[in-house]
Design an enzyme around this catalytic site. Structure first.
Site, PDB file in Angstrom:
ATOM      1  N   HIS A  90      12.125  36.079  30.002  1.00 22.69           N
ATOM      2  CA  HIS A  90      11.905  34.705  30.473  1.00 22.69           C
ATOM      3  C   HIS A  90      13.230  34.094  30.922  1.00 22.69           C
ATOM      4  CE1 HIS A  90       7.747  34.529  29.561  1.00 22.69           C
ATOM      5  NE2 HIS A  90       7.860  34.533  28.259  1.00 22.69           N
ATOM      6  N   GLU A 147      11.655  37.708  25.475  1.00 25.44           N
ATOM      7  CA  GLU A 147      12.238  36.358  25.571  1.00 25.44           C
ATOM      8  C   GLU A 147      13.437  36.358  26.520  1.00 25.44           C
ATOM      9  OE1 GLU A 147      10.468  34.041  24.654  1.00 25.44           O
ATOM     10  OE2 GLU A 147       9.121  35.211  23.394  1.00 25.44           O
TER      11      GLU A 147
HETATM   12 ZN   LIG Z   1       6.362  35.004  26.932  1.00 23.63          ZN
END
Ligand SMILES: [Zn+2]
Length: 446
Positions: free
Chosen positions: A146, A143
């Site tokens: 990202h 995460e």
């Molecule tokens: Zn992802």
């Protein structure tokens, strides 16, 4: 009988995340996009611009301010993920109380998700959720990946050389999640495709029937995708290129060029950071393939007759296995496997047998293959792919043989001979939807 300590593994978030969360519709299962990013995505145009990179501070390094936006988020897990990123890149994460600046707002939302890259217009911070079942190091690192500007590995424009998408197994209407992102949209900076990337999905994301949606071209690499145990070498290489870290380090080390070979790069301490499979101070010795050095002993290419078994057989197999037995027959032969034992759990653990399609097969679990049952391929390849989430049973054993291919015309001039029928229908097979229901009723665990 000895007491068996049975363990089971949670499912990856791409199988459990909701489609929509409080902050909006999720793209590709765990990414929130801004309106501009949705628009760009629809137009398939460049997005990986410097605008989405976290800016540099006075020390010349990129800084990511962050805070814990609710009391429930697992701070230990978040800090471990941040430490992992700081250890392998030049990004610096600063715990802050100043809400009036772009920053990451870690919270415990429903599932695991993040915006992609630095969103400058969110002047009071951008959400990132580390929900239930999301606290492993690999998932937190994913995460954060990202948030610093990574898309999924399987969306790369060049992915078709490395993976095959089984369109027929994707939940209706979700095919778009497997779209490739165009070259102008992402920049892989010359880093080769990486099955072991922390940004790669496992094989079962968006599956409507419990079958694979993503199959690796080399079946032995199936075990590497979605393993998610932290940033891979190529992940950190890409991040360090995106944020100019390698140039900054080289400059600090008074180096004009990068001496590191075979995919290595100069790190913070002026020494080469070498990929798996290489050695030497400049990574100059290539000892093994990058992927081969990361695979288990279980995955193997088999070209001669013999016995193949689940790992540890006849003791219990371990949990968390993905293992390929890739049987390849000699010219004008067809591979056949005959099971002498088959004992799996009902049905968290499963064996996939591919006899006609090298990317997709039928699944077996429990005791659904009777001893003596044979499977014969219609091509020169037969693939057994074994997946476990528990360690509760002893597994399977099968004999590999090669039979004559009746349709083969060898190069030598020889009249075709009659052969016995080569394809035997499997004896018992659980209905796919039943297997699917069982698989998907497993509880999610943190
Ligand atoms: Zn992802």
């Amino acid at each position: 009988m000895a007491f068996l300590f049975i363990r089971s593994q949670p499912r990856p978030f791409e199988e459990t995340n909701p489609d929509r969360v409080e902050a909006g519709q999720l793209f590709d299962k765990d990414m929130l996009l801004t309106e501009a990013q949705w628009r760009d995505l629809a137009l398939r145009k460049g997005l990986a611009s410097q605008n989405y990179r976290w800016p540099e501070s006075g020390d010349g390094f990129p800084h990511v301010p962050y805070r814990f936006a609710d009391a429930n988020v697992n701070q230990v897990a978040v800090k471990a993920g941040i430490a992992h990123w700081e250890q392998h890149t030049c990004l610096k994460f600063d715990l802050t109380t100043n809400e009036n600046q772009p920053h990451l707002k870690f919270q415990k939302g429903s599932g695991c998700w993040s915006y992609v890259g630095y969103i400058s217009q969110y002047s009071t911070g951008q959400d990132i959720s580390i929900g239930q079942g999301c606290t492993s190091l690999g998932t937190v690192a994913h995460e954060i990946g990202h948030a610093i500007g990574f898309y999924h590995e399987q969306s790369r424009p060049d992915r078709d050389d490395s993976i095959h998408i089984n369109e027929e197994n994707i939940v209706y209407g979700r095919e778009n999640n497997f779209a490739k992102i165009s070259d102008s949209f992402v920049d892989s900076q010359g880093i080769p495709y990486d099955y072991s990337s922390d940004m790669h999905y496992s094989g079962f994301g968006f599956s409507k029937n419990g079958r694979l949606t993503i199959a690796t071209v080399d079946p032995r690499n199936q075990e590497l995708i979605g393993r998610r145990n932290g940033l891979s070498h190529r992940d950190t290489h890409l991040a360090n290129l995106m944020y100019g870290c390698i140039d900054k380090w080289k400059q600090a080390c008074s180096m004009d060029s990068d001496p590191c070979q075979n995919g290595g790069y100069t790190g913070a301490n002026c020494a080469c950071v070498c990929p798996q499979g290489t050695s030497g101070s400049s990574c100059e010795t290539l000892e093994e393939d990058y992927f081969a050095s990361q695979r288990s002993d279980c995955s193997a290419r088999i070209t001669s007759p013999g016995t193949v078994t689940s790992p540890n057989y006849p003791s219990n197999y371990p949990y968390g296995v993905v293992c390929a037995k890739w049987v390849v027959a000699p010219e004008c032969k067809l591979p056949r496997v005959t099971f002498t034992a088959f004992r799996l759990s009902d049905c968290s653990d499963k064996l996939e047998i591919r006899t006609s399609n090298r990317y997709d097969g039928d699944f077996y679990c429990g005791t659904s293959i009777a001893p003596g049952t044979s499977f014969t391929s219609t091509t020169n390849e037969l693939i057994l792919m074994f997946y476990t989430r528990t360690n509760s049973e002893t597994g399977w054993s099968a004999d590999v043989t090669f039979i004559d291919d009746p349709n083969c015309s060898p190069a030598t001039t020889q009249p075709p001979t009659t052969q016995p029928p080569t394809t035997q229908p499997p004896t018992t097979q659980p209905p796919h939807n039943l297997l699917h229901a069982v698989l998907y009723s497993l509880p999610a665990m943190e």
